[in-house]
Each structure stands twice: as C-alpha cells, then as structure tokens.
Design an enzyme around this catalytic site. Sequence first.
Site, short mmCIF file in Angstrom:
data_model
loop_
_atom_site.label_atom_id
_atom_site.label_comp_id
_atom_site.label_asym_id
_atom_site.label_seq_id
_atom_site.Cartn_x
_atom_site.Cartn_y
_atom_site.Cartn_z
N SER A 129 0.84 -1.20 0.00
CA SER A 129 0.00 0.00 0.00
C SER A 129 0.88 1.26 0.00
O SER A 129 1.63 1.47 -0.95
CB SER A 129 -0.98 -0.06 1.18
OG SER A 129 -2.00 0.89 1.04
N HIS A 164 -4.10 -2.01 -4.34
CA HIS A 164 -5.52 -2.35 -4.10
C HIS A 164 -6.35 -2.21 -5.38
O HIS A 164 -7.49 -1.76 -5.36
CB HIS A 164 -6.10 -1.45 -3.01
CG HIS A 164 -5.28 -1.36 -1.77
ND1 HIS A 164 -4.90 -2.46 -1.04
CD2 HIS A 164 -4.72 -0.27 -1.13
CE1 HIS A 164 -4.17 -2.07 -0.01
NE2 HIS A 164 -4.04 -0.77 -0.05
#
Length: 238
Positions: A129, A164
């Site tokens: 992330s 993501h």
Amino acid sequence: MGPAPARRVALLGGGFSTDDDRLLDDWVLAQTPAPRPRVCFVPTASGDADAYVEQFLDAFHGRDCRPSVLRLFRRELDDEELRTHLLSQDVVYVGGGSTANLLAVWRAHGVDRLMREAHSRGALVCGISAGANCWADACHTDSFGPLTPLRDGLGLVAGSVCPHYDSEPGRRASYRTSVAQGRLPAGWALEDGVGVLLENGRFKEGVTRSRGSRAYRVFPNGAALAEERGLTCRPLGR
C-alpha cells in the site's frame, strides 16, 4: 572494486498484515542471499501503530531472519545511529497507511535520503500500500480522502504505482483515467495477493498467492481509459 549491487524494489499486494499463509513474506526473504537477513519494519505511514508493530514482530520472530522496527514518532536513535541501522539492513519493509504523511515524516528526519542510500547499496526495499507507493515517482492515493494523484515519491521506481487495484471500489477506473489524462505517469497496478520485483528499474518477476490475481503495466493510449497489460505472475505455494 566489484560490480555495483543490484537496485531492487518489491511492490507488495499483501504480506503479514493481510495474509495468514506467509507466502509473499517468504518470497521477500528469499530475495536476499543473506543466511539470516536483517529485516527492518518501518510503520511510519500508520503513525507507528503499536498493533501493527506487534503484528510484524509476531509474524517475523522465530523465522530465519533478524527483525527490527524503526519508529519515528517515538524516535530513540540519533542521526548516526539511524543511518547505521538502516544501512545494515538486508530488507527494508514499509507498512501501509498514509503515503503523504509517510513522505513528510521521512523528509523531516532525513529518512528519505537514507532509504535512497540503502537502496543504492543493495538492500531490498519493499512494502504494501503506502509502502509500495512511496518508492515511485508518483502514486494513486487516498491520503487526502478521495483518490488523488500524488507526484511526491522517492523516485526509485520510474512512473507511478496503484495498490488495491481490485479490492477498493473506484481504484481501477480512477487510476486508468488519471494515467490517460496525464495526471499520473504510466505505472504499475497491483491487485491484492501479488508481488512485483523490479531490479535496476526493470521487471524481474511477478508472483501471486491467489489464483487469478494479477499485476499490470498501465499506459496512456489516447483513449479515455489507459491501456492495461497483464504481467506474468508465478504462483506461490501449492
């Protein structure tokens, strides 16, 4: 004088904070030739959240490595100790959270310069992330609430990163639109469960712990949405 060490970055779509099977973390550890690699977790993007630190320590203690944690919100190391610690690592593993806050805190402490130096000396730098976003020139982030292009990374990976890609609503279309409109440069898109290893700026390997999970190169093509090119990802585990 021997050849310069390879400069390597691993972009992760999973790991100890999201997966129980340890496949991506095992893959990360296997990228270093050290028999018991030193692995430093940097949880800046989460504000050095205690639960996140404990999760890392639980996952890496007892494995064939030497784990440590670099906290900056309750910093204990002076400048020389900080440099010595980071430059002694085989793997620097950066956690998720706010990419914008991570970069600001790193610059305040000079950690951005140390990360570049560690990378140039052959340490594998990696993360999930925000910990993937930070290495690139730019990224697609929710650090400011809505998904936003951020051209403020360390520049160890040319172009942009979007994590993501398959698991957060709006990510895919928003990133492709940003690349198509030139708000972000071409880049790397990661679905959850994949890992991408870049060596000297080039794609070396893609892996996946989840059947069907993909990584992509995303390029502008003159259309409203940028073009995706899937990368070959080797399955991990059975």
